[in-house]
Design an enzyme around this catalytic site. Structure first.
Site, short mmCIF file in Angstrom:
data_model
loop_
_atom_site.label_atom_id
_atom_site.label_comp_id
_atom_site.label_asym_id
_atom_site.label_seq_id
_atom_site.Cartn_x
_atom_site.Cartn_y
_atom_site.Cartn_z
N SER A 153 0.84 -1.19 0.00
CA SER A 153 0.00 0.00 0.00
C SER A 153 0.88 1.24 0.00
O SER A 153 1.98 1.24 0.57
CB SER A 153 -0.90 0.01 1.24
OG SER A 153 -1.52 1.26 1.42
N TYR A 166 -1.71 -0.64 10.18
CA TYR A 166 -1.69 -1.07 8.79
C TYR A 166 -0.48 -0.48 8.06
O TYR A 166 0.24 -1.18 7.34
CB TYR A 166 -2.99 -0.65 8.12
CG TYR A 166 -3.07 -0.94 6.63
CD1 TYR A 166 -3.32 -2.23 6.17
CD2 TYR A 166 -2.95 0.08 5.69
CE1 TYR A 166 -3.42 -2.50 4.81
CE2 TYR A 166 -3.05 -0.18 4.33
CZ TYR A 166 -3.29 -1.47 3.90
OH TYR A 166 -3.39 -1.72 2.55
#
Length: 270
Positions: A153, A166
């Site tokens: 990501s 995350y």
């Protein structure tokens, strides 16, 4: 000087005879990747927690004339990660491609992230890819090489405040990708990563509504911030995956691609 050889692109992307395991592939980006690899000729092991959704993906693949099988797993369990790889290789007698796509995008900032959330998010986003890679290496070595592709990501660099755990896990995954690539190139195992930007998936829709309390207007508001007039779609990532796992990217390893609509760190609107 040798004659310039222009590769045949359809042939370069042909995955006929190869077997791929795609984690988290019963929906969203993972589903798009599984369908794309199958369309290029690969046999695909679909992985997820829902057997019903897995059956739907497999039906789509087999209807198109490709081979597929489903394997459920709890990726927070290292033993199950190893077993998943071995079962995947057993389905079609080999393993050539591992795509670590499964992710937990639960929200939480520095103040609100619990120990339980931190451990679960890191287990799925960082620890599971490591143990899956570790289990896959012997299978790939038996084929004389192979491909490991990690789906990361753009949050790996800094990340949104609401995605602290995350972002941390994806940053670790990016370093793991380069570390593994440096070790495994002698075995002709390529390890790369795609850092995906904001993508419209079923999972993102659910998190926006259930964890952030967004209403029906959130997509329209999000699109206003995107330079190209839409959020990314699973197909955008699937196309990039096709390059990395095929012979089109045969000499690329240790690479991290930022698949986003503006350079990471640049303002979202010009």
């Amino acid at each position: 000087m040798a004659d310039l050889k222009i590769p045949n692109l359809p042939r370069a992307f042909d995955l006929t005879g190869r077997v791929a395991l795609v984690t988290g592939s019963t929906s969203g980006i993972g589903k798009g990747i599984a369908l794309q690899l199958a369309a290029l000729g690969a046999a695909v092991i679909v992985n997820g927690r829902s057997e019903a959704r897995g059956a739907e993906v497999i039906a789509g693949i087999t209807a198109a004339g490709a081979r597929a099988a489903f394997e459920a797993s709890d990726l927070t369990d290292a033993t199950q990660c190893r077993q998943l790889v071995d079962r995947a290789a057993a389905h079609f007698g080999r393993l050539d491609i591992l795509v670590n796509n499964a992710a937990d995008t639960s929200r939480g900032d520095v103040r609100t992230t619990t120990i339980e959330d931190w451990d679960r998010i890191h287990a799925i986003n960082l620890r599971a890819p490591f143990f899956l890679m570790q289990a896959a290496v012997p299978h790939l070595e038996r084929q004389g090489g192979g491909v490991i592709l990690n789906i990361g990501s753009v949050n790996a660099y800094i990340g949104e405040p609401k995605l602290t755990a995350y972002s941390s896990a994806k940053g670790g995954l990016m370093t793991l990708t380069k570390n593994a690539a440096a070790q495994l190139n002698a075995a002709r195992i390529r390890v790369n990563q795609i850092n995906v930007g904001w993508t419209l998936t079923e999972g993102e829709e659910k998190v926006k509504r259930e964890q952030e309390g967004k209403g029906d207007e959130w997509v329209a508001e999000a699109v206003k911030t995107r330079p190209f007039g839409r959020l990314l779609e699973p197909a955008d990532t699937a196309y990039a995956v096709a390059y990395y796992v095929s012979d089109a990217g045969a000499c690329v390893t240790g690479s991290v691609m930022d698949l986003e609509q503006y350079p990471v760190g640049a303002p979202p609107a010009w």
